[in-house]
Design a protein around this motif. Structure first.
Motif, mmCIF file in Angstrom:
data_model
loop_
_atom_site.group_PDB
_atom_site.id
_atom_site.type_symbol
_atom_site.label_atom_id
_atom_site.label_comp_id
_atom_site.label_asym_id
_atom_site.label_seq_id
_atom_site.Cartn_x
_atom_site.Cartn_y
_atom_site.Cartn_z
ATOM 1 N N ASP A 155 0.593 -1.102 0.205
ATOM 2 C CA ASP A 155 -0.066 -0.348 -0.430
ATOM 3 C C ASP A 155 0.768 1.333 -0.422
ATOM 4 O O ASP A 155 0.670 2.329 -0.927
ATOM 5 C CB ASP A 155 -0.998 0.080 1.013
ATOM 6 N N VAL A 156 1.903 0.705 0.803
ATOM 7 C CA VAL A 156 2.607 2.358 0.402
ATOM 8 C C VAL A 156 3.152 2.535 -1.273
ATOM 9 O O VAL A 156 3.472 4.110 -1.301
ATOM 10 C CB VAL A 156 4.417 2.589 1.074
ATOM 11 N N MET A 162 2.969 6.724 -5.444
ATOM 12 C CA MET A 162 1.670 6.970 -6.639
ATOM 13 C C MET A 162 1.307 8.318 -6.233
ATOM 14 O O MET A 162 1.050 9.636 -6.785
ATOM 15 C CB MET A 162 1.235 5.837 -6.975
ATOM 16 N N LYS A 163 0.537 8.722 -4.888
ATOM 17 C CA LYS A 163 -0.169 9.342 -4.307
ATOM 18 C C LYS A 163 -1.293 9.621 -5.372
ATOM 19 O O LYS A 163 -2.221 8.305 -6.207
ATOM 20 C CB LYS A 163 0.487 10.343 -4.360
ATOM 21 N N ASP A 196 -7.810 -3.252 -5.602
ATOM 22 C CA ASP A 196 -8.126 -2.571 -7.263
ATOM 23 C C ASP A 196 -7.409 -1.404 -7.647
ATOM 24 O O ASP A 196 -6.952 -1.952 -9.026
ATOM 25 C CB ASP A 196 -9.747 -2.234 -6.652
ATOM 26 N N TRP A 197 -6.379 -1.570 -6.919
ATOM 27 C CA TRP A 197 -5.735 -0.211 -7.573
ATOM 28 C C TRP A 197 -4.515 -0.967 -8.025
ATOM 29 O O TRP A 197 -3.801 -0.451 -8.978
ATOM 30 C CB TRP A 197 -4.958 0.720 -6.822
ATOM 31 N N TYR A 201 -2.894 -0.647 -12.035
ATOM 32 C CA TYR A 201 -1.520 -0.736 -12.154
ATOM 33 C C TYR A 201 -1.000 -0.820 -12.626
ATOM 34 O O TYR A 201 -0.616 -0.645 -13.655
ATOM 35 C CB TYR A 201 -0.642 -0.490 -10.398
ATOM 36 N N MET A 202 -1.706 -2.934 -12.899
ATOM 37 C CA MET A 202 -1.273 -3.441 -13.654
ATOM 38 C C MET A 202 -1.430 -3.132 -15.328
ATOM 39 O O MET A 202 -0.442 -3.287 -15.935
ATOM 40 C CB MET A 202 -0.905 -5.102 -13.526
ATOM 41 N N SER A 203 -2.196 -3.439 -15.406
ATOM 42 C CA SER A 203 -3.283 -3.253 -16.763
ATOM 43 C C SER A 203 -2.732 -1.892 -17.280
ATOM 44 O O SER A 203 -2.042 -2.315 -17.970
ATOM 45 C CB SER A 203 -4.435 -3.157 -16.291
ATOM 46 N N ALA A 204 -2.261 -0.656 -16.775
ATOM 47 C CA ALA A 204 -1.877 0.352 -17.256
ATOM 48 C C ALA A 204 -0.379 0.071 -17.445
ATOM 49 O O ALA A 204 -0.340 1.543 -18.164
ATOM 50 C CB ALA A 204 -1.941 1.189 -16.007
#
Length: 232
Positions: A155-156, A162-163, A196-197, A201-204
């Motif tokens: 999560d960090v 990324m924030k 979910d993020w 992120y992996m897809s992006a």
């Protein structure tokens, strides 16, 4: 001859990191799969650490360089690849990329190895529960504890590095993003419940880098599918 020789082990996410990077950067690089040869006299003469990835370049002080992050930093510095690694004229942005990579290899990756290496069939390090005389129940608990501990450092990356950005690098992937995305591929081996993020992120990352990501990632994904396949 290619400008660089990159010595690799295809199932490794450490190696995947640099394989993605050199493709995304468009560098002239020949890959050598050194599976089973990293302790040969020839390899040890080039790189006594007997690890991969390892790049060979006559311009290096010893002619070779290991560690995925160091290799990417070196090549970015040499070729002025500011889109992947902020220049020294932007010390704050550059430091954040460095921080993300060092946090990954120093904090996140050790937990990931303990959580995934048993499923992947990879050896672990001396002094770990997995390599001790502990019974199978204790080794299984150590693996489960490591998996449970992944959530906080993962999560960090989202909340700090990324924030409010798409990537650690901002609008486009940095070398820290390549290191993180490649690393997360191993969590597929244990059906880790990605937030979910992280899935987004992996897809992006794959969308942003295209075949430079997908083609070498297929080797890691294929290995994971192989080790997870039911025994006939």
């Amino acid at each position: 001859m290619a400008d660089y020789t990159l010595n690799i082990l295809k199932p490794s996410v450490n190696n995947l990191t640099v394989r993605i990077f050199v493709r995304a950067a468009g560098l002239d690089c020949e890959e050598q799969d050194v599976w089973g040869h990293t302790t040969s006299p020839e390899y040890l003469a080039k790189y006594p650490a007997h690890l991969t990835p390892m790049i060979e370049d006559a311009g290096l002080p010893r002619g070779s360089l290991g560690e995925s992050c160091a290799i990417m930093q070196y090549l970015c510095n040499k070729h002025g690849l500011d889109r992947f690694y902020p220049p020294v004229s932007e010390p704050g942005e550059r430091a954040m990329v460095d921080n993300a990579m060092f946090y990954l290899i120093g904090t996140f990756y050790p937990l990931l190895t303990r959580a995934t290496y048993p499923a992947l069939g990879f050896g672990q390090y001396p002094g770990e529960v997995a390599t001790s005389d502990a019974d199978d129940e204790m080794k299984a608990k150590a693996q489960q504890d490591a998996e449970a501990a992944l959530a906080e450092p993962l999560d960090v990356f989202h909340s700090f590095f990324m924030k409010d950005r798409r990537f650690i690098g901002g609008d486009e992937p940095s070398i820290a993003d390549i290191r993180l995305a490649a690393t997360l591929e191993f969590l597929r081996s244990i059906d880790y419940p990605f937030p979910d993020w992280a899935e987004e992120y992996m897809s992006a990352m794959e969308d942003a880098l295209g075949d430079a990501y997908t083609e070498p990632a297929a080797d890691v994904r294929g290995y994971i599918a192989q080790v997870r396949a039911p025994v006939a």
